[in-house]
Structures are given as C-alpha cells and as structure tokens.
Design a protein around this motif. Structure first.
Motif: not given
Length: 128
Positions: A32-35, A40-47, A56-59
């Motif tokens: 849906k969205q990838e930010i 934060r040196d962090s990804y947030k991936l909305d699936l 929500e997949l976070f790194s």
C-alpha cells in the motif's frame, strides 16, 4: 469500547529486504505504501491482503530479539484463511517455505498448519 475490527498488525523484522520479499513475493501481500524514515534509519511498509490493510512491517537498527514460537508468551501467531490447505502448503513448499504437518482442529474439525517468517514469527494457514 465499540471496536469495529483489527486495524493492523505491526511486525519488526531483522532484515527488511528479506522480510519484504517474503511477505510480498512469497506470500503475495500487496504494498500500500513504503516509507523510509531517515531520522530513525527505519522503513515502514504497509501491506494489504485483498485490498484490506493488515500489516505494518518495520525495520529498526539493532532491534532486540524476542522468543518466538507458538507457545511463547505474547502474540502466539498470525493466521491466514485459505480455502485449500493442501494446495497452499504445496505452494509454500515450492517457494522454499517449510511447513509443519497438516493438523486437524479437534473442536472445529478444520485443517491448519504452521510455518515461519524470516525472523521465526509463527504464521498459520487455516482452512475455511
């Protein structure tokens, strides 16, 4: 409380690229969205699954590990409904994803089995 439904489930992964590939290319969830959050040196991936926002997949750098198996305290597992469990198990296995033996729920008489995401998070497929 007047809850309508679960809005999403948040998962912190240890290897963002590997987990993104697993959930998108192997399990077939849609992005849906990838930010990328630079501060934060962090990804947030909305699936999404079938158009419904679910994960929500976070790194996060240096996120601590947590025990993760079906009988550990905390979230027990995340379950997906399937119509054909044997076909779903075959498809997972063809993609290199190991599954447990198919079991029968003694109360509902429905078939189910477990497998793991790249970080060992227990995932279930449950035949409806």
């Amino acid at each position: 409380m007047n809850f309508k439904k679960i809005h999403h489930i948040a998962i912190i992964c240890s290897n963002y690229t590997k987990s993104k590939d697993f959930y998108v290319n192997k399990l077939g969830l849609d992005i849906k969205q990838e930010i990328y959050r630079e501060e934060r040196d962090s990804y947030k991936l909305d699936l999404t699954l079938n158009g419904e926002y679910i994960i929500e997949l976070f790194s996060f750098p240096d996120a601590p590990t947590r025990p993760s198996y079906p009988e550990a305290q905390g979230l027990r597992h995340l379950a997906f409904e399937v119509e054909d469990i044997e076909g779903s198990v075959k498809e997972l296995n063809q993609k290199g994803i190991e599954t447990e033996e198919i079991r029968l729920d003694p109360y509902t008489h429905k078939s189910f089995t477990f497998f793991e995401d790249p970080d060992g998070l227990p995932l279930e497929i449950y035949e409806i």
